[in-house]
Write a protein that holds these residues in place. Sequence first.
Motif, PDB file in Angstrom:
ATOM      1  N   ALA A 178     -12.873   8.762  -5.005  1.00 36.90           N
ATOM      2  CA  ALA A 178     -13.809   9.475  -3.853  1.00 36.90           C
ATOM      3  C   ALA A 178     -14.043  10.889  -4.305  1.00 36.90           C
ATOM      4  N   ALA A 179     -15.417  11.268  -4.188  1.00 38.81           N
ATOM      5  CA  ALA A 179     -15.886  12.461  -4.509  1.00 38.81           C
ATOM      6  C   ALA A 179     -15.125  13.572  -3.735  1.00 38.81           C
ATOM      7  N   ALA A 180     -14.688  14.852  -4.346  1.00 38.04           N
ATOM      8  CA  ALA A 180     -14.150  15.701  -3.632  1.00 38.04           C
ATOM      9  C   ALA A 180     -15.096  16.685  -3.022  1.00 38.04           C
ATOM     10  N   PRO A 181     -14.980  17.154  -1.696  1.00 42.50           N
ATOM     11  CA  PRO A 181     -15.874  18.023  -1.052  1.00 42.50           C
ATOM     12  C   PRO A 181     -16.198  19.061  -1.807  1.00 42.50           C
ATOM     13  N   PRO A 182     -17.380  19.818  -1.721  1.00 38.53           N
ATOM     14  CA  PRO A 182     -17.914  20.988  -2.307  1.00 38.53           C
ATOM     15  C   PRO A 182     -16.876  22.083  -2.110  1.00 38.53           C
ATOM     16  N   VAL A 183     -16.859  22.829  -3.167  1.00 40.65           N
ATOM     17  CA  VAL A 183     -16.001  24.122  -3.457  1.00 40.65           C
ATOM     18  C   VAL A 183     -16.449  24.823  -4.237  1.00 40.65           C
ATOM     19  N   GLU A 184     -16.282  26.404  -4.086  1.00 37.90           N
ATOM     20  CA  GLU A 184     -16.364  27.553  -5.025  1.00 37.90           C
ATOM     21  C   GLU A 184     -15.695  27.331  -5.860  1.00 37.90           C
ATOM     22  N   VAL A 185     -16.133  27.578  -7.337  1.00 38.07           N
ATOM     23  CA  VAL A 185     -15.414  27.576  -8.475  1.00 38.07           C
ATOM     24  C   VAL A 185     -15.433  28.685  -9.063  1.00 38.07           C
ATOM     25  N   ARG A 186     -14.322  29.288  -9.618  1.00 38.86           N
ATOM     26  CA  ARG A 186     -14.339  30.555 -10.227  1.00 38.86           C
ATOM     27  C   ARG A 186     -13.414  30.437 -11.548  1.00 38.86           C
TER      28      ARG A 186
END
Length: 466
Positions: A42-50
Amino acid sequence: MEGLHRWLERARVVGAVTCFAAAGGLGAWVLAQHDGPSVARAAAPPVEVRAGATAIDKGEDALAFARALAREWEAAPLTLEVPGEDPITRPRRGIGATLDVERLAAQLRQATDTTSAMRRYHAAVASGRPLTLRLPVRIDEAATFERLADLKDRYDRRPSDARANVRTGEVSPHRDGRLLDVHGTLDAMRDALERGERVARADVEIRRAHRSADDLGGLDLGHVLASYETRYANTAESRDRTFNLRVAAEKIDGLVVMPGETFDFNEAVGERSEANGFRPAPVIAGGELVDGVGGGTCQVAGTLHAAVFFAGLPVVERQPHSRPSTYIFMGLDAVVSYPQLNFRFRNDLDTPVAIGFTVEGGVARAELRGAPMRRMVTFVRRVDEIAPYDERDVEDSSLPRGARVLRQRGVPGFTVTNFRIVRDLDANQAERTRVTDTYPPTQQIWRVGTGGVAPEDYTPPEGDTH
């Protein structure tokens, strides 16, 4: 067993275990095995990547981003704060710190892949918070350690107690010591770099002085309890030995031994090394004169021991030389070698004792001062045995055939018994101590030439004049 099956099913759904940092913290991640294509992802929800403090867009090329970030990161400065010193600022690359570009790119690909194990685990434990990757920092530890070791050589200092000038009565303040932990500082720099910080703090241990100026208030230094003088060669050939005499003397001059305390020569003078201010000069080792750093220190110890001896203070530790010394009577010398051989004495008086030591004009003088005391000290020495020395020849091709030069002068061996009688004049009671010292004979050594024929005007070099 049913509980185990449920646990395994849950593990298949999660698919992998990863470790990373949520917002405000950093961590490292590793991929784990999963059950393959039979388990749907299952695709993970959108998230900010740093990556560190820098945000990355999902569409950016991971390798290009990693390279650009590495260039910027490595050019940024790191400041090392060292207590008591000006901060040291260098570019990160200048201290041997770089980023592992390939590893960072691989992390970024996982972090921006919404179906990766990293993203799904983040969604499970830190949903709604940014996914912040730990920067893969690499440090050239050998080069950085060498730079820190150079800093340590300049930075470290031993604590210095407050001192009393026995000639003027003035008291100088104490100074705390400090010690730079190279390994701890290297760890602090690594931690700061991995957290993306631009300041690291050196790992420094403060070593407190044993005695402050307040402890020496009201000292009575008006009376010489005992003194002793020895002679030294004040020639150009002996300048390094004379230098060492002065260095050792400065380290004990003005020290105060309080009632009941034990004075430790090696602790006060420290290691006989060039870093501690000493120079190479002849020392006695195994009955022979050889070059060693700190040569001459034993004369300071012996002169001080003689003063202590005639003050009637208890000698806690002392050993004689392996051959008689030219500057002091047998029975009064004291050999010291850091850290194995030491000279220690105890102040058994009810009042403090200050040490004064001067080296000037060919005379080394030890002086003990304090409040008046009523003691009379007598020294008696008995020579019990004299042992002759033997001789040997050593072939030397640098000398012409047949030439003989004295390399080391022979010295007879002695066994002596030393008596010290300390009389308390008020109680009219005496205490006698007895110590036997053995000085083995020193072999006489000749250099015998095995070279070519000597020219007619040949003059052999001067031998041992000790």
